[in-house]
Design a protein around this motif. Structure first.
Motif, mmCIF file in Angstrom:
data_model
loop_
_atom_site.group_PDB
_atom_site.id
_atom_site.type_symbol
_atom_site.label_atom_id
_atom_site.label_comp_id
_atom_site.label_asym_id
_atom_site.label_seq_id
_atom_site.Cartn_x
_atom_site.Cartn_y
_atom_site.Cartn_z
ATOM 1 N N PHE A 177 37.993 50.435 38.169
ATOM 2 C CA PHE A 177 37.928 50.107 36.748
ATOM 3 C C PHE A 177 38.427 48.684 36.619
ATOM 4 O O PHE A 177 39.515 48.350 37.080
ATOM 5 C CB PHE A 177 38.824 51.047 35.929
ATOM 6 N N THR A 178 37.631 47.837 35.989
ATOM 7 C CA THR A 178 38.046 46.447 35.814
ATOM 8 C C THR A 178 37.522 45.904 34.502
ATOM 9 O O THR A 178 36.555 46.431 33.938
ATOM 10 C CB THR A 178 37.576 45.584 37.003
ATOM 11 N N ILE A 179 38.162 44.876 34.026
ATOM 12 C CA ILE A 179 37.707 44.170 32.835
ATOM 13 C C ILE A 179 37.193 42.819 33.293
ATOM 14 O O ILE A 179 37.898 42.076 33.987
ATOM 15 C CB ILE A 179 38.849 44.003 31.813
ATOM 16 N N LEU A 180 35.955 42.519 32.916
ATOM 17 C CA LEU A 180 35.309 41.272 33.333
ATOM 18 C C LEU A 180 34.593 40.637 32.155
ATOM 19 O O LEU A 180 34.113 41.345 31.269
ATOM 20 C CB LEU A 180 34.256 41.549 34.415
ATOM 21 N N PRO A 181 34.444 39.303 32.180
ATOM 22 C CA PRO A 181 33.570 38.665 31.192
ATOM 23 C C PRO A 181 32.130 39.128 31.446
ATOM 24 O O PRO A 181 31.720 39.328 32.593
ATOM 25 C CB PRO A 181 33.716 37.166 31.489
ATOM 26 N N HIS A 182 31.348 39.308 30.377
ATOM 27 C CA HIS A 182 29.971 39.803 30.517
ATOM 28 C C HIS A 182 29.140 38.943 31.463
ATOM 29 O O HIS A 182 28.325 39.473 32.230
ATOM 30 C CB HIS A 182 29.278 39.891 29.155
ATOM 31 N N ASP A 183 29.353 37.638 31.437
ATOM 32 C CA ASP A 183 28.522 36.754 32.264
ATOM 33 C C ASP A 183 28.955 36.739 33.733
ATOM 34 O O ASP A 183 28.307 36.106 34.562
ATOM 35 C CB ASP A 183 28.520 35.338 31.696
ATOM 36 N N LYS A 184 30.017 37.457 34.081
ATOM 37 C CA LYS A 184 30.506 37.492 35.466
ATOM 38 C C LYS A 184 30.271 38.838 36.153
ATOM 39 O O LYS A 184 30.621 39.012 37.317
ATOM 40 C CB LYS A 184 32.007 37.180 35.516
#
Length: 149
Positions: A40-47
């Motif tokens: 589970f991770t939080i990432l910027p949409h473009d990454k």
């Protein structure tokens, strides 16, 4: 039953993958949680595609898929992670394939086992759920989060 070393080898490989993949990214990952091979991770949409590419390039036999949040929530293991403004809250989650069947009350198991199953399910639901879900079961607020609002 599988090799007794399988879980140890999986942990070693996933730890190495995590270290190499995260250090190979051109940005800082604000949140990264892993349980065996579930991440589970939080990432910027473009990454997102870049990150999956880095993880999938670790070894040809290891290929990861992505599940993106829907309506502000995402299931991870036994919890539903809900985006509530700038915070994350969790609620106990069962997969759609969960039958709800645990142990037949009329089975020949000891009564203490039957009671412990109920107590453990209750404890699990309380521990995995944000306190806002503890007293609102079946209320409008609980239904609001169920609908992803």
């Amino acid at each position: 039953m599988g090799n007794c070393l399988a879980s140890i080898v999986a942990e070693i490989v996933m730890s190495e993958l995590q270290e190499q993949a995260l250090s190979g990214l051109s940005f800082r990952v604000p949140l990264f949680k892993r349980y065996v091979d579930d991440i589970f991770t939080i990432l910027p949409h473009d990454k997102i595609n870049d990150t999956v590419g880095v993880f999938n390039n670790f070894h040809p036999r290891l290929q990861f898929t992505v599940e993106i949040e829907s309506n502000g929530s995402l299931a991870f293991l036994d919890v539903e992670v809900i985006r509530d403004g700038v915070s994350l809250i969790t609620r106990w989650y069962n997969k759609p394939t969960f039958s709800g069947r645990v142990l037949n009350f009329y089975s020949h198991h000891p009564f203490s086992h039957k009671v412990n199953i109920i107590n453990n399910m209750k404890s699990r639901a309380l521990q995995l759920s944000h306190e806002s879900f503890h007293s609102n079961v079946g209320t409008k607020k609980d239904q609001q989060y169920s609908n992803g609002k």
